[in-house]
Design a protein around this motif. Sequence first.
Motif, PDB file in Angstrom:
ATOM      1  N   GLU A   1       0.838  -1.203   0.000  1.00 35.13           N
ATOM      2  CA  GLU A   1       0.000   0.000   0.000  1.00 35.13           C
ATOM      3  C   GLU A   1       0.881   1.265   0.000  1.00 35.13           C
ATOM      4  O   GLU A   1       0.589   2.225  -0.704  1.00 35.13           O
ATOM      5  CB  GLU A   1      -0.940   0.024   1.218  1.00 35.13           C
ATOM      6  CG  GLU A   1      -2.109  -0.967   1.106  1.00 35.13           C
ATOM      7  CD  GLU A   1      -1.669  -2.414   1.324  1.00 35.13           C
ATOM      8  OE1 GLU A   1      -0.529  -2.627   1.819  1.00 35.13           O
ATOM      9  OE2 GLU A   1      -2.429  -3.333   0.995  1.00 35.13           O
TER      10      GLU A   1
ATOM     11  N   GLN B   1       0.765   4.073  -2.827  1.00 35.81           N
ATOM     12  CA  GLN B   1       0.484   5.458  -2.425  1.00 35.81           C
ATOM     13  C   GLN B   1       1.578   6.400  -2.962  1.00 35.81           C
ATOM     14  O   GLN B   1       1.290   7.475  -3.475  1.00 35.81           O
ATOM     15  CB  GLN B   1       0.450   5.506  -0.896  1.00 35.81           C
ATOM     16  CG  GLN B   1      -0.034   6.820  -0.335  1.00 35.81           C
ATOM     17  CD  GLN B   1      -0.089   6.794   1.188  1.00 35.81           C
ATOM     18  OE1 GLN B   1       0.453   5.892   1.836  1.00 35.81           O
ATOM     19  NE2 GLN B   1      -0.744   7.789   1.761  1.00 35.81           N
TER      20      GLN B   1
ATOM     21  N   GLU C   1      -7.823   3.970 -10.396  1.00 28.59           N
ATOM     22  CA  GLU C   1      -7.633   4.311  -8.985  1.00 28.59           C
ATOM     23  C   GLU C   1      -6.640   3.345  -8.314  1.00 28.59           C
ATOM     24  O   GLU C   1      -6.431   2.233  -8.820  1.00 28.59           O
ATOM     25  CB  GLU C   1      -8.981   4.215  -8.253  1.00 28.59           C
ATOM     26  CG  GLU C   1     -10.003   5.232  -8.733  1.00 28.59           C
ATOM     27  CD  GLU C   1      -9.521   6.653  -8.542  1.00 28.59           C
ATOM     28  OE1 GLU C   1      -9.138   6.996  -7.405  1.00 28.59           O
ATOM     29  OE2 GLU C   1      -9.488   7.416  -9.534  1.00 28.59           O
TER      30      GLU C   1
ATOM     31  N   ALA D   1      -7.048   1.453  -5.886  1.00 26.01           N
ATOM     32  CA  ALA D   1      -7.666   0.156  -5.576  1.00 26.01           C
ATOM     33  C   ALA D   1      -7.585  -0.778  -6.784  1.00 26.01           C
ATOM     34  O   ALA D   1      -7.338  -1.985  -6.644  1.00 26.01           O
ATOM     35  CB  ALA D   1      -9.117   0.349  -5.141  1.00 26.01           C
ATOM     36  N   GLU D   2      -7.791  -0.216  -7.951  1.00 26.67           N
ATOM     37  CA  GLU D   2      -7.691  -1.043  -9.156  1.00 26.67           C
ATOM     38  C   GLU D   2      -6.263  -1.546  -9.363  1.00 26.67           C
ATOM     39  O   GLU D   2      -6.035  -2.694  -9.750  1.00 26.67           O
ATOM     40  CB  GLU D   2      -8.121  -0.242 -10.394  1.00 26.67           C
ATOM     41  CG  GLU D   2      -9.579   0.187 -10.367  1.00 26.67           C
ATOM     42  CD  GLU D   2      -9.907   1.169 -11.481  1.00 26.67           C
ATOM     43  OE1 GLU D   2      -9.839   0.771 -12.667  1.00 26.67           O
ATOM     44  OE2 GLU D   2     -10.204   2.349 -11.169  1.00 26.67           O
TER      45      GLU D   2
ATOM     46  N   LEU E   1      -4.112  -2.063  -7.085  1.00 29.13           N
ATOM     47  CA  LEU E   1      -3.860  -3.118  -6.092  1.00 29.13           C
ATOM     48  C   LEU E   1      -4.474  -4.436  -6.550  1.00 29.13           C
ATOM     49  O   LEU E   1      -3.857  -5.505  -6.420  1.00 29.13           O
ATOM     50  CB  LEU E   1      -4.420  -2.701  -4.729  1.00 29.13           C
ATOM     51  CG  LEU E   1      -3.579  -1.636  -4.001  1.00 29.13           C
ATOM     52  CD1 LEU E   1      -4.357  -1.071  -2.807  1.00 29.13           C
ATOM     53  CD2 LEU E   1      -2.253  -2.245  -3.521  1.00 29.13           C
ATOM     54  N   ALA E   2      -5.664  -4.343  -7.099  1.00 27.06           N
ATOM     55  CA  ALA E   2      -6.338  -5.567  -7.563  1.00 27.06           C
ATOM     56  C   ALA E   2      -5.568  -6.215  -8.709  1.00 27.06           C
ATOM     57  O   ALA E   2      -5.344  -7.431  -8.735  1.00 27.06           O
ATOM     58  CB  ALA E   2      -7.769  -5.234  -7.990  1.00 27.06           C
TER      59      ALA E   2
END
Lengths: 304, 304, 304, 304, 304, 304
Positions: C47, C51, C67, C69-70, C72-73
Amino acid sequence: MTRIVYLSGEFVPEEDAKISIFDSAVSLGDTVTDSVRTFGHRPFKLEEHVQRLYKSLKVARIDPGCEPAEILAITEQVLEKNLPLLAPHEDYWLVYNISRGRFVMGPDPTVQRGGATVMIFNQPLDLRGWASYYEHGCHAVTAMSRAVPSQSLDARIKNRSRMAYTLAEMEVKLVDPDAQGVLLDVDGNIAENKGGNIFVVADGIVKTPICSNSLAGISRETILELCQEQDITCQETLLQPYDLYTADEVFFTSTPYCMMPATRFNGLPIGDGQVGSVTRQILAAWSEMVGMDIAGQALQQVTS
Amino acid sequence: MTRIVYLSGEFVPEEDAKISIFDSAVSLGDTVTDSVRTFGHRPFKLEEHVQRLYKSLKVARIDPGCEPAEILAITEQVLEKNLPLLAPHEDYWLVYNISRGRFVMGPDPTVQRGGATVMIFNQPLDLRGWASYYEHGCHAVTAMSRAVPSQSLDARIKNRSRMAYTLAEMEVKLVDPDAQGVLLDVDGNIAENKGGNIFVVADGIVKTPICSNSLAGISRETILELCQEQDITCQETLLQPYDLYTADEVFFTSTPYCMMPATRFNGLPIGDGQVGSVTRQILAAWSEMVGMDIAGQALQQVTS
Amino acid sequence: MTRIVYLSGEFVPEEDAKISIFDSAVSLGDTVTDSVRTFGHRPFKLEEHVQRLYKSLKVARIDPGCEPAEILAITEQVLEKNLPLLAPHEDYWLVYNISRGRFVMGPDPTVQRGGATVMIFNQPLDLRGWASYYEHGCHAVTAMSRAVPSQSLDARIKNRSRMAYTLAEMEVKLVDPDAQGVLLDVDGNIAENKGGNIFVVADGIVKTPICSNSLAGISRETILELCQEQDITCQETLLQPYDLYTADEVFFTSTPYCMMPATRFNGLPIGDGQVGSVTRQILAAWSEMVGMDIAGQALQQVTS
Amino acid sequence: MTRIVYLSGEFVPEEDAKISIFDSAVSLGDTVTDSVRTFGHRPFKLEEHVQRLYKSLKVARIDPGCEPAEILAITEQVLEKNLPLLAPHEDYWLVYNISRGRFVMGPDPTVQRGGATVMIFNQPLDLRGWASYYEHGCHAVTAMSRAVPSQSLDARIKNRSRMAYTLAEMEVKLVDPDAQGVLLDVDGNIAENKGGNIFVVADGIVKTPICSNSLAGISRETILELCQEQDITCQETLLQPYDLYTADEVFFTSTPYCMMPATRFNGLPIGDGQVGSVTRQILAAWSEMVGMDIAGQALQQVTS
Amino acid sequence: MTRIVYLSGEFVPEEDAKISIFDSAVSLGDTVTDSVRTFGHRPFKLEEHVQRLYKSLKVARIDPGCEPAEILAITEQVLEKNLPLLAPHEDYWLVYNISRGRFVMGPDPTVQRGGATVMIFNQPLDLRGWASYYEHGCHAVTAMSRAVPSQSLDARIKNRSRMAYTLAEMEVKLVDPDAQGVLLDVDGNIAENKGGNIFVVADGIVKTPICSNSLAGISRETILELCQEQDITCQETLLQPYDLYTADEVFFTSTPYCMMPATRFNGLPIGDGQVGSVTRQILAAWSEMVGMDIAGQALQQVTS
Amino acid sequence: MTRIVYLSGEFVPEEDAKISIFDSAVSLGDTVTDSVRTFGHRPFKLEEHVQRLYKSLKVARIDPGCEPAEILAITEQVLEKNLPLLAPHEDYWLVYNISRGRFVMGPDPTVQRGGATVMIFNQPLDLRGWASYYEHGCHAVTAMSRAVPSQSLDARIKNRSRMAYTLAEMEVKLVDPDAQGVLLDVDGNIAENKGGNIFVVADGIVKTPICSNSLAGISRETILELCQEQDITCQETLLQPYDLYTADEVFFTSTPYCMMPATRFNGLPIGDGQVGSVTRQILAAWSEMVGMDIAGQALQQVTS
């Protein structure tokens, strides 16, 4: 009866302590140095000074040809020989000068072709020049020139290539023959004095420049220790002339005189123009630590 | 039979030419210098060198205690005494070192309390170290450290506080023991070598840095004169390492060797990696001007 | 069987992961990057890395089109696809490269006319090159060139316009093919390594430069955390080469190798020339934190 | 029918001209470049551009794996293949991008482990973006950031690590989407535009910065030649924003557009706010030299 | 009814408060200044402001001709005369301008030949321009020019030679007429705004530049005190534009408006583009300390 | 009978020439200036001065509200009114001060909300302070502070925000109350005097700094013209204090006194310590050009 100097393996009378004009000390200013003073005839922080000497030797890539322990032993011997010549109220300045040795012309004058030239000597601390400053403070004056930047020659290598310092000090004497120089770095920050560090006291806080543009003084270190002991806040930071102009107190530190208060800066009084209370407190603590009145010794030299 | 040195009023044998370790030459690197070489046993541009010596003395605020005419007269005397010791094919290096004299500890070590220490000596020019460079060129290498800026100590004051130069030269020897240093100034412009100036040749034009960050070399001046004579365009400008990397030819100039071609820069060949034609032309013109084969003399020293 | 790369919306085999030569990644080095490593096949501080990637994207004014989150996915997906190909004792390096996309010639090549080019890939951490450094330390060497100043391009924007770093690293390899570069900033302060941060240990205190001239390394951050945990004083300050020459210990930090001890600096030994105890203590704490022997993994790669 | 690209030994259609995301072009922006334009379908100063390309390769220490003659031959082949696709009134931009090749993670990513990646392509010169500037001039705007100094990365190495330029250009677009950036160096002198040089005309004299902080533009060189031919005095000097504010005329130079007049600087009109007579005279001379109307070609693209 | 100004010994109506065009205030910008604001009609930190005024006078070597106590007494008199003219919800800005007095042409215009010109006046705080910033934040924009370095003129001398600040502010208005300027120092570090200090909040920590390149603001000092009181960590350090781009919150401080949040920086949103919680917390604490709603007062001016 | 001043549209007696303390001239030093002198009651190079005034206005973004022709007409009117008050052997100094006008507190004090404040006045040239310098030369002294760099405020914008100059001049008066300041730029190059340019004469060549760090003086321009006329080589270059120390002659130039020879520099004699022959030759040429004895006029003022 004369003082004895250690000169590259021999003990010689001071007047015979001479080196060849072909030594790199003369040809290139290629000499590393350190100096210690005694308090009550005992060297102060001798090990720290010798440790710093070896740091300077390392960074200057000079092989002194002997270990710190040998230097310490010789120091004791030299001191022992010279102490009988010292008046009870006086003290010695112990100086180390170690040059790279003989200089040979050619495309690589940097090779250390023979042994280093090791000079270790004692001189009675003549404090008369500084005596009045303990009571009345000196006149701190900014030099026109700027300190040599660390990327040219790091001020922490305590060395004898000091023409830049000498010429800057001669500039400040144009303002006042009694002036003591304040060197700025090329960005205009306070760096150091020709042979000492600089402190300001403002609102009870003691501040001194970080060592990126000045000698990592052992007297400076002593101030940091004494402040901690005395519960005085002490900060290492970046300072500019404005900080000296508006300080309550200013003082220099160096091995021979320990602390030299300044009561004027570039013609203007610092604080109320008197030596300040924080300065006096720290000097008193230092005197107590070494068991003698530091300012008193200097004043006694003047009056005696 | 031994060479004679002039030392503050006396003529002494070289092995007795010693100065006190308390001299400011040793204590502060507080010495101004200049040096001349002979061609065919006659000093080259002697008056120019003595004139520059007096400029250095003035800016360093050292009173030598004698006039240029006296220095010239002593120079002739020293040379006369030493010439009989010189082989016909050799030449002398004539060196002046003038320090501020005795150093006295205290708040004003800059005051010149006694006479200056004047050292004038001759040394046979040992050119063997440079000899191969005339034919094959040296390896020029950029130092990690930067030249002392003029606002700290002007490089045109030819002085003996040279630790910055020495340490920078030791850095370049890490790349190649035969490397010759290229000092940059704090802005990254080409400044000078530890004892010489730097020239590039590109598209037939000779370029060298302006003297704001380097010694105003008399050999450098000679190159400018020879170029004019030879109808070679010559520019004083700002140069960067890129100019050396992409030059057709690079050479250094200094009193002992006159010109030292460089054929590599930071590991890369300069031009075709050979000593270039413009360099050869200028060196030939210089040889003609002084009536002897400059490179030949060095090569002869190696082979003999 | 081959590793899979995520390339702007598609999962492609590594050998097919290609981009147009007209992409701004190629035409302008206009790519922001970040990279993570796994310990025991799990990403470390993922993370934080993502970031920081988004901070770099923001300051570089690149719109990645998705984003965090995407990202990370997708990271998890790519890793899942590639983990079967990883030997149990190995780990992955997860790299993000995001360029501004297609480059169009004209007066405004900065406009992002299409989508960004998003590259996410895994590579087995080949630690063999660093393995011996954990035991014997590397040779840290100062570059001749200086780090790009923050007012030209802030080092904290982790980007792929790295020619300045590459050329500086090639300079230090001239000293020693195994050298690891130490970049100074234009004032001569220690900045960073081509891909890592620099720490010194002196008198038991750990020091590293403030981030005004270097990457805000996540490994650097980890050191600060581990020091706090281990009750080791850690300071962010200004350092110069003198600090490395006189340090007891020196080490670099970077994502792939975590810590790389240096035992020589510009040809001189650091401390006693051995990997130091504080370095070992911190590395042990890091190994414990991630549940595996960091140095051991590298050594195993060499011997297996 | 599609244009052909030369890619490391092969001729491939433009849409297939792709390189691995593991190439050092992508991973490190480690690419040297140069570009040429045609006038009337013939390359202009091709040899000079290839010579400069090889200077960049040398200083960047990239081995392209082929000689200039081969590059010239390939250039002709590529051009020959693509000329049939060019409209009679159009011209090509010929671009060279040469990266160090495959990037390998480890302590020495600088070693060139395989062949360089050589990209040579043609693109129709789309001059529409610049067309109105020939008649009305553009708006020159100073960037907030400063040019990368030569001691970090010399601007004369024409390279693809251009994020600093791109971000500076995005800053100036904040003032005006049509602004063209004026980069200052870290001392505040005019350096260059993101891809071109800058000239001022004042009192009939043409001035441009010396190349210590900017690309040694071949278009810049052409201006110097044309001025000499036209008996216009031309000086290479140091300029500051004041010189642009108070100039009679200002123009940029770059390969694709040759000359781009500026008629506003930071919101103020330059001279009378019209494209000036000296600018027009030089552009006319350039048009005459190449046998076509340079501005006319651009305007034709807009109107057609 | 009109406000009264104190002008060198006299109380005069505002419209008659005029000085000779031969005053050094006009001829040399040779004026020292300070300003205070009232909260609920009582001056805030008046003694601190007068103390700083006297520091500025000292460093500027201007003799005001009166002691701080007199200045304080006059301040009360002026305020007493003017308070009846102030609406209950308004407050005053109290300004001191002290020039060196009459300017006389000649080789020494610096001598203070007559009395200083002392101007003390009150102006209703017109906060309407700032009102919306409390709610929505302003647009912070970096200037193209750089702050005057301390070695030229220390920013802590609060003075009226402010053309550099004014022109820099006009540059940032080119980006956005509502922009508030962020001045960098010549090294690219954040310095100050034309009349205020700059703070960032990142990860809950408040940071502001050390005062070596910016005014030692009394509002800045108030923030440090409020943070301590509120248990918010606050650091004085070096910041760069990257810190503003990636901050969670940014605000300016100055005497009239106390705190001015910024929610955009160079066109990009700061954090989520809203005024942040730490900023709100500190402003609330300040409002509580002075017993009035600081932002409310400004908003009331707009709506009333 | 009293002299008349033009003040923003009105002709007022000198003693009534006052401006509001709320003018930006007072509040921000926001004033552009120029000044001319008469020779034999006729203005010298009036058009050049007004042209330069308009350059300053443009770069300072001040709208004076009138055209150069109007300024010239008003100048003639003011002069006509005041000439009857001038003794035959005296001359006038004609000064223009144009401020941005009324200052209004708020987030944008840079907007010019009303008309500019235009001040045009005549003062008898009181040359007594300079008179002895024509015969004996002044004492040039380097300031401790450094000139404001062009990236902060370009010295060519002739403006009234001159506190930096004033404080630097006060520093040099610490050395000698009669000293005339020599400002260095932040790199240590000679910049300018508080109100004039600096020239050295060495080996018959006249040199002065390029204008990147100093006012583009019209007197300086006159020297360049006179040198060309007199066949004296004149160079614009970079100079350092070394150049002044070793010069044969040094002189300053400025509108009121034209040329001010310096015969000492930092306490050392320049050349032989007498006003030099090249200086005398140029001054004689200037006197001839304007048809009066420039030095004689000043000396007459002293003796009469």
